[in-house]
Design an enzyme around this catalytic site. Structure first.
Site, PDB file in Angstrom:
ATOM      1  N   ARG A  58       0.818  -1.224   0.000  1.00 38.04           N
ATOM      2  CA  ARG A  58       0.000   0.000   0.000  1.00 38.04           C
ATOM      3  C   ARG A  58       0.846   1.266   0.000  1.00 38.04           C
ATOM      4  O   ARG A  58       0.364   2.337  -0.394  1.00 38.04           O
ATOM      5  CB  ARG A  58      -0.997  -0.044   1.171  1.00 38.04           C
ATOM      6  CG  ARG A  58      -2.186  -0.916   0.841  1.00 38.04           C
ATOM      7  CD  ARG A  58      -3.022  -1.230   2.051  1.00 38.04           C
ATOM      8  NE  ARG A  58      -2.526  -2.407   2.745  1.00 38.04           N
ATOM      9  CZ  ARG A  58      -2.749  -2.688   4.021  1.00 38.04           C
ATOM     10  NH1 ARG A  58      -3.473  -1.869   4.743  1.00 38.04           N
ATOM     11  NH2 ARG A  58      -2.272  -3.780   4.564  1.00 38.04           N
ATOM     12  N   GLU A  95       4.502  -9.518  15.548  1.00 41.28           N
ATOM     13  CA  GLU A  95       3.914  -9.974  16.809  1.00 41.28           C
ATOM     14  C   GLU A  95       4.205 -11.479  17.003  1.00 41.28           C
ATOM     15  O   GLU A  95       4.575 -11.923  18.083  1.00 41.28           O
ATOM     16  CB  GLU A  95       2.417  -9.699  16.781  1.00 41.28           C
ATOM     17  CG  GLU A  95       1.773  -9.794  18.136  1.00 41.28           C
ATOM     18  CD  GLU A  95       0.281  -9.518  18.067  1.00 41.28           C
ATOM     19  OE1 GLU A  95      -0.197  -9.080  17.003  1.00 41.28           O
ATOM     20  OE2 GLU A  95      -0.397  -9.783  19.063  1.00 41.28           O
TER      21      GLU A  95
HETATM   22  P1  AMP Z   1       3.689  -2.038  11.830  1.00 44.32           P
HETATM   23  O1  AMP Z   1       4.952  -2.659  11.321  1.00 44.32           O
HETATM   24  O2  AMP Z   1       3.161  -2.719  13.051  1.00 44.32           O
HETATM   25  O3  AMP Z   1       3.831  -0.534  12.015  1.00 44.32           O
HETATM   26  O4  AMP Z   1       2.571  -2.306  10.729  1.00 44.32           O
HETATM   27  C1  AMP Z   1       2.528  -1.531   9.599  1.00 44.32           C
HETATM   28  C2  AMP Z   1       2.084  -2.289   8.384  1.00 44.32           C
HETATM   29  O5  AMP Z   1       1.040  -3.230   8.650  1.00 44.32           O
HETATM   30  C3  AMP Z   1       1.574  -1.308   7.363  1.00 44.32           C
HETATM   31  O6  AMP Z   1       2.164  -1.640   6.118  1.00 44.32           O
HETATM   32  C4  AMP Z   1       0.066  -1.501   7.365  1.00 44.32           C
HETATM   33  O7  AMP Z   1      -0.394  -1.510   6.051  1.00 44.32           O
HETATM   34  C5  AMP Z   1      -0.192  -2.820   8.076  1.00 44.32           C
HETATM   35  N1  AMP Z   1      -1.145  -2.687   9.210  1.00 44.32           N
HETATM   36  C6  AMP Z   1      -0.860  -2.864  10.526  1.00 44.32           C
HETATM   37  N2  AMP Z   1      -1.927  -2.693  11.309  1.00 44.32           N
HETATM   38  C7  AMP Z   1      -2.952  -2.405  10.468  1.00 44.32           C
HETATM   39  C8  AMP Z   1      -4.346  -2.096  10.664  1.00 44.32           C
HETATM   40  N3  AMP Z   1      -4.909  -2.051  11.892  1.00 44.32           N
HETATM   41  N4  AMP Z   1      -5.099  -1.827   9.583  1.00 44.32           N
HETATM   42  C9  AMP Z   1      -4.540  -1.835   8.358  1.00 44.32           C
HETATM   43  N5  AMP Z   1      -3.251  -2.124   8.099  1.00 44.32           N
HETATM   44  C10 AMP Z   1      -2.449  -2.403   9.144  1.00 44.32           C
END
Ligand code: AMP
Length: 174
Positions: A58, A95
């Site tokens: 995205r 996670e």
């Molecule tokens: P993080 O590494 O935990 O910051 O997760 C970021 C990535 O996971 C991004 O590329 C988001 O597109 C996806 N992502 C994580 N949580 C969500 C959520 N609640 N809704 C949509 N996409 C998410």
């Protein structure tokens, strides 16, 4: 324009307890889409990036549009095994388990070029922190990070280097 009202929240996707922020409803709205890109450009233009680095997948959507708007090149940060030439690779914690991201070793030229990272959403910050390291490995200078959505309570920005961090829409309580 209220960007948040164009983002759909899907409870318990992809697993129980996660409130998924669905940007497809923003993307299909012509005015909402162009407004989001315009706003990102307005907030990031002073950073004068040479390149936008967008994370698969995205981050590609917002990143390429922003690159065109700011007169910058676009660099895809991809999942493993997708890029054909020699890559820098980084493994990072999820996670449950680990994931990997890659960038072409010769993506950034000349060394020291200014790079703005773009993704749709920052949650825990793991993806963005890994991307920051990849940009550094590839010889770039990270000048900022931009996200459409920030899940504030997860404090992802605390994992990022001390550069300007922009988000258009914030959620708490996720
Ligand atoms: P993080 O590494 O935990 O910051 O997760 C970021 C990535 O996971 C991004 O590329 C988001 O597109 C996806 N992502 C994580 N949580 C969500 C959520 N609640 N809704 C949509 N996409 C998410």
């Amino acid at each position: 324009m209220d960007i948040k009202s164009l983002i759909r929240e899907i409870p318990d996707f992809p697993k129980p307890g996660i409130s998924f922020k669905d940007i497809t409803t923003l993307l299909r709205d012509a005015r909402g889409l162009s407004y989001s890109i315009d706003l990102l450009a307005e907030k990031c233009e002073d950073l004068e990036p040479d390149f936008i680095a967008g994370m698969e997948s995205r981050g590609f959507i917002f990143g390429t549009a922003l690159a065109c708007k700011l007169g910058a090149g676009f660099i895809p940060v991809r999942k493993p095994g997708k890029l054909p030439a020699a890559v820098h690779s980084i493994e990072y914690e999820l996670e449950y388990g680990t994931d990997k991201l890659e960038v072409h070793q010769d993506a950034l030229y000349p060394p020291g070029s200014k790079v703005l990272m773009v993704d749709d959403l920052i949650a825990t910050g793991g993806t963005a922190a890994a991307t920051a390291q990849l940009i550094q490995q590839a010889g770039g200078t990270l000048v900022g990070c931009a996200f459409v959505i920030e899940l504030v309570d997860l404090k992802g920005r605390e994992l990022l280097p001390a550069v300007p961090i922009v988000s258009l829409v914030q959620y708490t309580g996720d």
